[in-house]
Design an enzyme around this catalytic site. Structure first.
Site, PDB file in Angstrom:
ATOM      1  CD  GLN A 120      -3.066  -1.027   1.734  1.00 26.85           C
ATOM      2  OE1 GLN A 120      -3.277  -1.706   2.472  1.00 26.85           O
ATOM      3  NE2 GLN A 120      -3.414   0.009   1.517  1.00 26.85           N
TER       4      GLN A 120
ATOM      5  CE  LYS B   4      -6.887  10.240   1.028  1.00 27.48           C
ATOM      6  NZ  LYS B   4      -6.206   9.305   0.903  1.00 27.48           N
TER       7      LYS B   4
ATOM      8  CE  LYS C  82     -12.633   6.016  -1.709  1.00 28.75           C
ATOM      9  NZ  LYS C  82     -13.826   5.913  -1.085  1.00 28.75           N
ATOM     10  CG  ASP C  83      -6.730   1.817   2.437  1.00 24.22           C
ATOM     11  OD1 ASP C  83      -7.137   2.446   3.826  1.00 24.22           O
ATOM     12  OD2 ASP C  83      -6.897   1.630   1.508  1.00 24.22           O
ATOM     13  CE  LYS C  84       0.343   9.170   6.424  1.00 26.63           C
ATOM     14  NZ  LYS C  84       1.257   9.064   7.808  1.00 26.63           N
TER      15      LYS C  84
END
Length: 343
Positions: free
Chosen positions: A18, A45, A74-76
Site C-alpha cells: 500500500q 491525495k 480512503k487509505d493513507k
C-alpha cells in the site's frame, strides 16, 4: 479472526504494497448537477488520510472540518482520488490553496453537499509482486470466477486496527468495562463491534457453502435479500435464478436496533451473531459483491502483475486479493521494502 473464501484452492504467494506507486484508488461518485451553491472538487491525495486532507482544507479556510463534505474514507498509504464539497462562497479563497500532498484535479458544482456514501463505487489499480507467468494465469482465472460467483463481502483487516486490537476495545466498551469520552471513537468502536460479528456470520455461511455448494454461495430459507432497486425483502421461495443473474443478493446483519432480521434456517445462524441489547441502530450489508471491469497487465520481465477492477462502495480491495490468493493478509505484513517482495 479469520476470513474464509468460497474456493479452498492452493495459495498464491504474491505480495502487494500500500504505497503511492503501487496502490491507486479512484472514487466513482454520484452524478452532479453542475450548478448550485456547493463547489465539488475532484482531489488527488498522496500519503494522507481523508481526515488529514479535510483538516488541511479546513485550516486553510479557517472553518470547522464538518463544513466539508466527503463520500468515503480512503487509505493513507496509496494514491487516491476522491470528491469533496465546500460552500461556493469560498471559491475565490480556494484559488490560492496549495498543499504538497493534495492536488485539485477538477471543479464542478452541485445543489447539495456530498454526504458519506454518496458514491457508486471505487476503481482500484494494484501491483502484485513476485508473480510467475503460471501464477499470472491462475490469478486471472480466479478473478474472473469470483466476478461470476461473487466475493464474500467481508470487512477487511483495515477495519480492525494494525494488531486487530480495536475489537477488544469495542467489547470492553460495550460491556461497560472501558469508558470512552470521545464521541467519534465510541461510534467507530461500535462499528468495529458490528463488523466483527458480521464477518463471523459470513465466515460460517461461506464454510457451509463450501461444504454443500462447492464454490457457490448457498442461499437459505429465510434469507433477507437486497434487490437491484435497493429494497430489502424476504421472499417465500429462494430466488436462485435472480441471484445468479445478480438481480438480488443475500444480506447479513450488522447488529443493533430497528433492523430487519432473517428467519427460518438463515435466522438460526444469524441469531448466533446478534446482540439484541445493543442500543445503536443496526443495518444490513450485502453478503456478496461482484467485482467488475477486471483488467490485468503482466510485466513478465519483472514478475509484476497489475490488476485493476471496480467494487461497490464499502467493499475492500484487499478482500478481493485475499480471495484470489486464498490467504489472509494483516496490516503488519503489507508495507514492505522492494527487497522483500517475494519469499
Amino acid at each position: 479472526m479469520y476470513r474464509e473464501y468460497l474456493e479452498d484452492k492452493e495459495k498464491i504467494n504474491f505480495k502487494f504494497e500500500q504505497t503511492k506507486e503501487d496502490f491507486i484508488v479512484d472514487e466513482n461518485p454520484r452524478k452532479f448537477s453542475e450548478k448550485g451553491n456547493y463547489l465539488i472538487f475532484r482531489v488527488q491525495k498522496i500519503e494522507m488520510t481523508t481526515w488529514d486532507m479535510i483538516a488541511a482544507f479546513a485550516q486553510f479556510l479557517n472553518i470547522p472540518a464538518e463544513k466539508i463534505g466527503y463520500a468515503g474514507l480512503k487509505d493513507k498509504h496509496a494514491t487516491t482520488t476522491q470528491y469533496i464539497s465546500i460552500e461556493a462562497k469560498y471559491e475565490k479563497a480556494l484559488k490560492k490553496f496549495k498543499h504538497p500532498g493534495i492536488k485539485i484535479l477538477k471543479t464542478t458544482r452541485d445543489k447539495y453537499s456530498i454526504r458519506m456514501g454518496d458514491l457508486v463505487g471505487n476503481r482500484f489499480s494494484i501491483n502484485l509482486f513476485g508473480v510467475s507467468p503460471i501464477e499470472a494465469g491462475q490469478i486471472e482465472k480466479r478473478a474472473m470466477k469470483i466476478a461470476k460467483n461473487g466475493l464474500p463481502n467481508y470487512f477487511g483487516y483495515q477495519r480492525f486496527g494494525r494488531d486487530e486490537d480495536s475489537i477488544t476495545q469495542a467489547r470492553e466498551m460495550i460491556a461497560g468495562e472501558l469508558h470512552i469520552e470521545d464521541a467519534k471513537l465510541k461510534k467507530f468502536l461500535i462499528s468495529v463491534y458490528q463488523s466483527y460479528y458480521f464477518n463471523e456470520w459470513l465466515r460460517e455461511r461461506v464454510l457451509l457453502s463450501r461444504e454443500q455448494e462447492g464454490g457457490k454461495f448457498l442461499l437459505l430459507e429465510g434469507d433477507v435479500y437486497l434487490s437491484d432497486e435497493g429494497k430489502l425483502f424476504t421472499p417465500k421461495n429462494i430466488p436462485q435464478k435472480d441471484f445468479e443473474a445478480h438481480k438480488v443478493v443475500p444480506t447479513g446483519l450488522l447488529c443493533g436496533r430497528d433492523v430487519f432480521h432473517a428467519r427460518s434456517a438463515a435466522g438460526e445462524i444469524e441469531a448466533k451473531y446478534d446482540d439484541p441489547f445493543l442500543y445503536d441502530k443496526g443495518s444490513r450489508r450485502e453478503a456478496l459483491i461482484f467485482p467488475t471491469d477486471i483488467k490485468l497487465d503482466y510485466k513478465n520481465n519483472f514478475d509484476i502483475l497489475n490488476i485493476s477492477f471496480t467494487l461497490p462502495k464499502g467493499s475492500y480491495a484487499t478482500v478481493f486479493l485475499e480471495a484470489i490468493a486464498n490467504k489472509n493478509f494483516k496490516a503488519s505484513q503489507i508495507k514492505r521494502k522492494h527487497t522483500d517482495k517475494k519469499k
